[in-house]
Design a protein around this motif. Structure first.
Motif, PDB file in Angstrom:
ATOM      1  N   GLU A   1       0.873  -1.181   0.000  1.00 47.11           N
ATOM      2  CA  GLU A   1       0.000   0.000   0.000  1.00 47.11           C
ATOM      3  C   GLU A   1       0.903   1.222   0.000  1.00 47.11           C
ATOM      4  OE1 GLU A   1      -3.561   1.893   2.666  1.00 47.11           O
ATOM      5  OE2 GLU A   1      -3.773  -0.173   1.959  1.00 47.11           O
ATOM      6  N   ILE A   2       0.752   2.061  -1.027  1.00 48.59           N
ATOM      7  CA  ILE A   2       1.589   3.256  -1.173  1.00 48.59           C
ATOM      8  C   ILE A   2       0.664   4.458  -1.360  1.00 48.59           C
ATOM      9  CG2 ILE A   2       3.398   4.382  -2.556  1.00 48.59           C
ATOM     10  CD1 ILE A   2       4.209   1.516  -3.488  1.00 48.59           C
ATOM     11  N   ASP A   3       0.818   5.477  -0.513  1.00 49.39           N
ATOM     12  CA  ASP A   3      -0.046   6.674  -0.562  1.00 49.39           C
ATOM     13  C   ASP A   3      -1.524   6.289  -0.526  1.00 49.39           C
ATOM     14  OD1 ASP A   3       2.255   8.215  -0.715  1.00 49.39           O
ATOM     15  OD2 ASP A   3       2.253   8.197  -2.916  1.00 49.39           O
TER      16      ASP A   3
ATOM     17  N   ARG B   1       6.420 -11.880 -15.234  1.00 43.67           N
ATOM     18  CA  ARG B   1       5.607 -10.659 -15.360  1.00 43.67           C
ATOM     19  C   ARG B   1       5.164 -10.168 -13.984  1.00 43.67           C
ATOM     20  NH1 ARG B   1       0.398 -11.247 -19.098  1.00 43.67           N
ATOM     21  NH2 ARG B   1      -0.115 -12.830 -17.547  1.00 43.67           N
ATOM     22  N   GLY B   2       4.689 -11.088 -13.125  1.00 43.88           N
ATOM     23  CA  GLY B   2       4.241 -10.709 -11.780  1.00 43.88           C
ATOM     24  C   GLY B   2       5.383 -10.181 -10.924  1.00 43.88           C
ATOM     25  N   ASP B   3       6.556 -10.820 -11.037  1.00 50.81           N
ATOM     26  CA  ASP B   3       7.718 -10.363 -10.265  1.00 50.81           C
ATOM     27  C   ASP B   3       8.154  -8.964 -10.695  1.00 50.81           C
ATOM     28  OD1 ASP B   3       7.795 -12.692  -8.793  1.00 50.81           O
ATOM     29  OD2 ASP B   3       9.267 -13.677 -10.093  1.00 50.81           O
ATOM     30  N   LYS B   4       8.117  -8.710 -12.015  1.00 48.38           N
ATOM     31  CA  LYS B   4       8.473  -7.375 -12.524  1.00 48.38           C
ATOM     32  C   LYS B   4       7.475  -6.329 -12.018  1.00 48.38           C
ATOM     33  CE  LYS B   4      12.290  -7.550 -14.761  1.00 48.38           C
ATOM     34  NZ  LYS B   4      13.390  -6.779 -14.173  1.00 48.38           N
ATOM     35  N   PHE B   5       6.186  -6.680 -12.032  1.00 52.81           N
ATOM     36  CA  PHE B   5       5.154  -5.768 -11.519  1.00 52.81           C
ATOM     37  C   PHE B   5       5.461  -5.400 -10.071  1.00 52.81           C
ATOM     38  CE2 PHE B   5       1.056  -5.325  -9.207  1.00 52.81           C
ATOM     39  CZ  PHE B   5       0.599  -4.158  -9.807  1.00 52.81           C
ATOM     40  N   LYS B   6       5.779  -6.406  -9.250  1.00 53.18           N
ATOM     41  CA  LYS B   6       6.068  -6.144  -7.836  1.00 53.18           C
ATOM     42  C   LYS B   6       7.303  -5.254  -7.685  1.00 53.18           C
ATOM     43  CE  LYS B   6       5.625 -10.653  -6.670  1.00 53.18           C
ATOM     44  NZ  LYS B   6       5.488 -11.865  -5.813  1.00 53.18           N
ATOM     45  N   GLU B   7       8.297  -5.494  -8.537  1.00 51.87           N
ATOM     46  CA  GLU B   7       9.513  -4.684  -8.510  1.00 51.87           C
ATOM     47  C   GLU B   7       9.181  -3.217  -8.865  1.00 51.87           C
ATOM     48  OE1 GLU B   7      13.271  -4.286 -11.494  1.00 51.87           O
ATOM     49  OE2 GLU B   7      12.765  -6.354 -10.921  1.00 51.87           O
ATOM     50  N   TYR B   8       8.382  -3.004  -9.917  1.00 52.42           N
ATOM     51  CA  TYR B   8       8.034  -1.635 -10.332  1.00 52.42           C
ATOM     52  C   TYR B   8       7.196  -0.923  -9.270  1.00 52.42           C
ATOM     53  CZ  TYR B   8       9.480  -3.345 -14.964  1.00 52.42           C
ATOM     54  OH  TYR B   8      10.179  -3.900 -16.014  1.00 52.42           O
ATOM     55  N   VAL B   9       6.306  -1.686  -8.602  1.00 50.79           N
ATOM     56  CA  VAL B   9       5.481  -1.087  -7.539  1.00 50.79           C
ATOM     57  C   VAL B   9       6.390  -0.660  -6.385  1.00 50.79           C
ATOM     58  CG1 VAL B   9       3.767  -1.625  -5.754  1.00 50.79           C
ATOM     59  CG2 VAL B   9       3.354  -2.312  -8.134  1.00 50.79           C
ATOM     60  N   ARG B  10       7.322  -1.536  -5.999  1.00 46.62           N
ATOM     61  CA  ARG B  10       8.208  -1.189  -4.859  1.00 46.62           C
ATOM     62  C   ARG B  10       9.145  -0.034  -5.191  1.00 46.62           C
ATOM     63  NH1 ARG B  10       7.899  -7.469  -3.655  1.00 46.62           N
ATOM     64  NH2 ARG B  10       6.101  -7.332  -2.280  1.00 46.62           N
ATOM     65  N   ASN B  11       9.466   0.099  -6.482  1.00 44.59           N
ATOM     66  CA  ASN B  11      10.285   1.253  -6.910  1.00 44.59           C
ATOM     67  C   ASN B  11       9.551   2.578  -6.711  1.00 44.59           C
ATOM     68  OD1 ASN B  11      12.319  -0.449  -7.649  1.00 44.59           O
ATOM     69  ND2 ASN B  11      11.933  -0.352  -9.853  1.00 44.59           N
ATOM     70  N   LEU B  12       8.206   2.537  -6.715  1.00 44.72           N
ATOM     71  CA  LEU B  12       7.425   3.769  -6.501  1.00 44.72           C
ATOM     72  C   LEU B  12       7.715   4.354  -5.117  1.00 44.72           C
ATOM     73  CD1 LEU B  12       3.897   2.620  -7.827  1.00 44.72           C
ATOM     74  CD2 LEU B  12       5.499   4.143  -9.016  1.00 44.72           C
ATOM     75  N   LYS B  13       7.953   3.467  -4.140  1.00 50.62           N
ATOM     76  CA  LYS B  13       8.232   3.925  -2.770  1.00 50.62           C
ATOM     77  C   LYS B  13       9.540   4.718  -2.741  1.00 50.62           C
ATOM     78  CE  LYS B  13       7.114   1.023   0.816  1.00 50.62           C
ATOM     79  NZ  LYS B  13       7.076  -0.266   1.525  1.00 50.62           N
ATOM     80  N   ALA B  14      10.513   4.199  -3.509  1.00 44.73           N
ATOM     81  CA  ALA B  14      11.821   4.859  -3.527  1.00 44.73           C
ATOM     82  C   ALA B  14      11.738   6.207  -4.228  1.00 44.73           C
ATOM     83  CB  ALA B  14      12.819   3.961  -4.252  1.00 44.73           C
TER      84      ALA B  14
ATOM     85  N   ALA C   1      -4.219   7.281  -9.662  1.00 45.19           N
ATOM     86  CA  ALA C   1      -4.951   6.689  -8.532  1.00 45.19           C
ATOM     87  C   ALA C   1      -5.264   7.731  -7.460  1.00 45.19           C
ATOM     88  CB  ALA C   1      -4.139   5.550  -7.925  1.00 45.19           C
ATOM     89  N   ASN C   2      -6.428   7.590  -6.845  1.00 48.34           N
ATOM     90  CA  ASN C   2      -6.828   8.410  -5.698  1.00 48.34           C
ATOM     91  C   ASN C   2      -6.623   7.584  -4.424  1.00 48.34           C
ATOM     92  OD1 ASN C   2      -7.768  10.429  -7.423  1.00 48.34           O
ATOM     93  ND2 ASN C   2      -9.774   9.446  -7.601  1.00 48.34           N
ATOM     94  N   PRO C   3      -6.410   8.239  -3.270  1.00 48.88           N
ATOM     95  CA  PRO C   3      -6.346   7.488  -2.011  1.00 48.88           C
ATOM     96  C   PRO C   3      -7.596   6.612  -1.865  1.00 48.88           C
ATOM     97  CG  PRO C   3      -5.703   9.777  -1.656  1.00 48.88           C
ATOM     98  CD  PRO C   3      -6.210   9.689  -3.069  1.00 48.88           C
ATOM     99  N   GLY C   4      -7.385   5.361  -1.465  1.00 51.83           N
ATOM    100  CA  GLY C   4      -8.521   4.434  -1.331  1.00 51.83           C
ATOM    101  C   GLY C   4      -8.737   3.555  -2.551  1.00 51.83           C
ATOM    102  N   ASP C   5      -8.034   3.854  -3.669  1.00 53.08           N
ATOM    103  CA  ASP C   5      -8.156   3.032  -4.883  1.00 53.08           C
ATOM    104  C   ASP C   5      -7.279   1.781  -4.779  1.00 53.08           C
ATOM    105  OD1 ASP C   5      -9.810   4.905  -5.995  1.00 53.08           O
ATOM    106  OD2 ASP C   5      -8.401   5.616  -7.526  1.00 53.08           O
ATOM    107  N   ALA C   6      -7.503   0.850  -5.716  1.00 51.30           N
ATOM    108  CA  ALA C   6      -6.606  -0.302  -5.898  1.00 51.30           C
ATOM    109  C   ALA C   6      -6.024  -0.238  -7.300  1.00 51.30           C
ATOM    110  CB  ALA C   6      -7.374  -1.609  -5.723  1.00 51.30           C
ATOM    111  N   VAL C   7      -4.793  -0.724  -7.447  1.00 50.17           N
ATOM    112  CA  VAL C   7      -4.195  -0.953  -8.776  1.00 50.17           C
ATOM    113  C   VAL C   7      -4.020  -2.457  -8.907  1.00 50.17           C
ATOM    114  CG1 VAL C   7      -2.158  -0.631 -10.223  1.00 50.17           C
ATOM    115  CG2 VAL C   7      -3.032   1.289  -8.857  1.00 50.17           C
TER     116      VAL C   7
END
Length: 456
Positions: free
Chosen positions: A324-326, A443-456, A419-425
């Motif tokens: 969960e990010i933002d 594909r799923g592992d890359k998705f998780k990597e790109y999502v975690r990069n958003l935090k950085a 995305a707005n707060p409270g949404d899902a991606v």
């Protein structure tokens, strides 16, 4: 067949992927003379050899099939990824050589009790859950098939006391002959792999092969909500056990409000409340009922079954919570590789959703998926070979909020911005991953990597 029967036999293994390599290992272990063949002449023989056993005497042939070869062969073992209607396979069949799949090979070389699962969707979750139940019940359990462990790798380690839980695809069922599980299940049949099977009728026929060698001493677990499987029940050679998420059955497993109930001829058993489960969504409750039915038919006490289903968590890449990010929740459903699986992904969402879809074209139609958005999807962000085809289908269904992205990384960034707060991606592509990725896991592992990069 016993394990000595292939000793000294000349066997061609067709296809050099995980299944092909597993078949070579098994055949060499039972002292067959093995030739590994792959029609792709661009492959590297030395790289293939690094994946074979250390002292392997296997001969490797790439490119064209030598004309003189079929006459010297006793058996062909097909990898599931190779279509059966291509010219080299036709040549081998026309030469009168028996053609087995890797499942047939493993089954004949293995022993013990086999519990086998097929269906368009839900196989991996059901197989993983049933595997955990069986491990809680027995000492020797092998979980094999499409779930990542080659059946051929496990076969020679089995004993009469072993239980094998096997996830079996339509590609694998095409090349079975004597394969006979003690308990089989067909979870559902919806449109998929028509680029391989050509017609829906042929796809259905192949799926139902899982039960063809069963008798009334065996069990076949079927989804009552699938019209095709209700029809199949009348001709199925095994004892049929139904499960249902929408109907209260006189016999079988069903959902009664928030309760999973099992009715046998003699009694009604309360299995568990859905709120006690860690798996979300009606489709997952169907998977749980299928696994419970299979385990019970396989002789597992209900108390053991109950303990395992309550602690079992979702399979990786199947509506898997990532971060969960933002105040936006990200879910990885990369295993949603066809429209029907992706429908279940969107149905499990309980908040406004930005959906990432698209990929390799398996000649599916996407209208039913889009109609299932049901007001939940704010944006559909599309990638891959099918992006224009899906966009056209979406616009035809009156859903206009589509965005085309270059690749998965850009799609994740677009979703994060919109995305707005409270949404899902949700990554739930409704397509295979080939072309952009090796498989849905990557594909799923890359998705998780790109999502975690958003935090950085």
């Amino acid at each position: 067949m016993d394990r000595t029967e292939l000793k000294g036999k000349r066997v061609l293994v067709f296809g050099s992927g995980i299944s092909g390599i597993g078949a070579v290992r098994l055949l060499e272990a039972v002292q067959a003379e093995v030739i590994l063949y792959d029609g792709n002449e661009k492959l590297d023989k030395e790289e293939i050899r690094t994946r074979l056993p250390e002292h392997s005497a296997c001969r490797i042939i790439l490119g064209e099939l030598p004309k003189e070869l079929p006459a010297s062969l006793d058996l062909v073992v097909m990898s599931p990824g190779v279509p059966l209607d291509i010219p080299p396979v036709e040549t081998l069949k026309n030469a009168g050589i028996p053609v087995w799949g890797e499942v047939e090979l493993a089954y004949r070389m293995g022993t013990g009790t086999v519990l086998a699962i097929t269906g368009t969707n839900g196989k991996t979750t059901t197989t993983a859950l049933l595997g955990e139940i069986m491990k809680a019940h027995a000492q020797s359990v092998f979980v094999v098939g499409n779930i990542g462990n080659a059946y051929t790798d496990a076969a020679l380690s089995m004993t009469e006391e072993s239980y094998t839980v096997a996830e079996i695809s339509s590609f694998q069922l095409e090349t079975t002959m004597e394969f006979r599980p003690k308990v089989s299940a067909v979870l559902n049949i919806t449109e998929d792999h028509l680029n391989r099977h050509h017609t829906m009728e042929e796809y259905i026929r192949v799926k139902e092969l899982i039960a063809r060698n069963q008798t009334k001493e065996d069990f076949c677990v079927l989804n009552y909500e699938d019209e095709e499987l209700r029809r199949f029940a009348s001709v199925c050679p095994a004892q049929v056990v139904f499960f249902s998420s929408l109907h209260k059955l006189e016999q079988g497993l069903f959902l009664d409000g928030g309760q999973i109930v099992m009715r046998t001829g003699a009694e009604e058993i309360s299995v568990a409340g859905t709120e006690e489960l860690k798996l979300l969504g009606r489709h997952n409750h169907e998977n749980v009922m299928a696994a419970v039915a299979m385990a019970y038919c396989g002789g597992v006490p209900m108390d053991t079954i109950r303990q395992v289903i309550k602690r079992f968590t979702a399979v990786t890449h199947r509506i898997e919570f990532v971060e969960e990010i933002d105040s936006v929740a990200y879910y990885n459903d990369s295993k949603g590789t066809n429209p029907d699986a992706a429908i279940k992904g969107i149905q499990a969402m309980n908040r406004p959703t930005l959906l990432i879809g698209g990929g390799y074209d398996k000649e599916s139609s996407y209208e039913e998926w889009i109609q299932a958005f049901n007001g939940k999807v704010r944006y559909l962000v599309l990638i891959g070979q099918t992006k224009e085809k899906i966009e056209k289908a979406a616009h035809g269904c009156g859903f206009m909020s589509t965005i085309l992205a270059e690749d998965l990384e850009e799609a994740v960034k677009i979703c994060a911005e919109k995305a707005n707060p409270g949404d899902a991606v949700l990554l739930s592509p409704a397509c295979a991953s080939w072309g952009q990725f090796d498989n849905y896991e990557q594909r799923g592992d890359k998705f998780k990597e790109y999502v975690r990069n958003l935090k950085a």
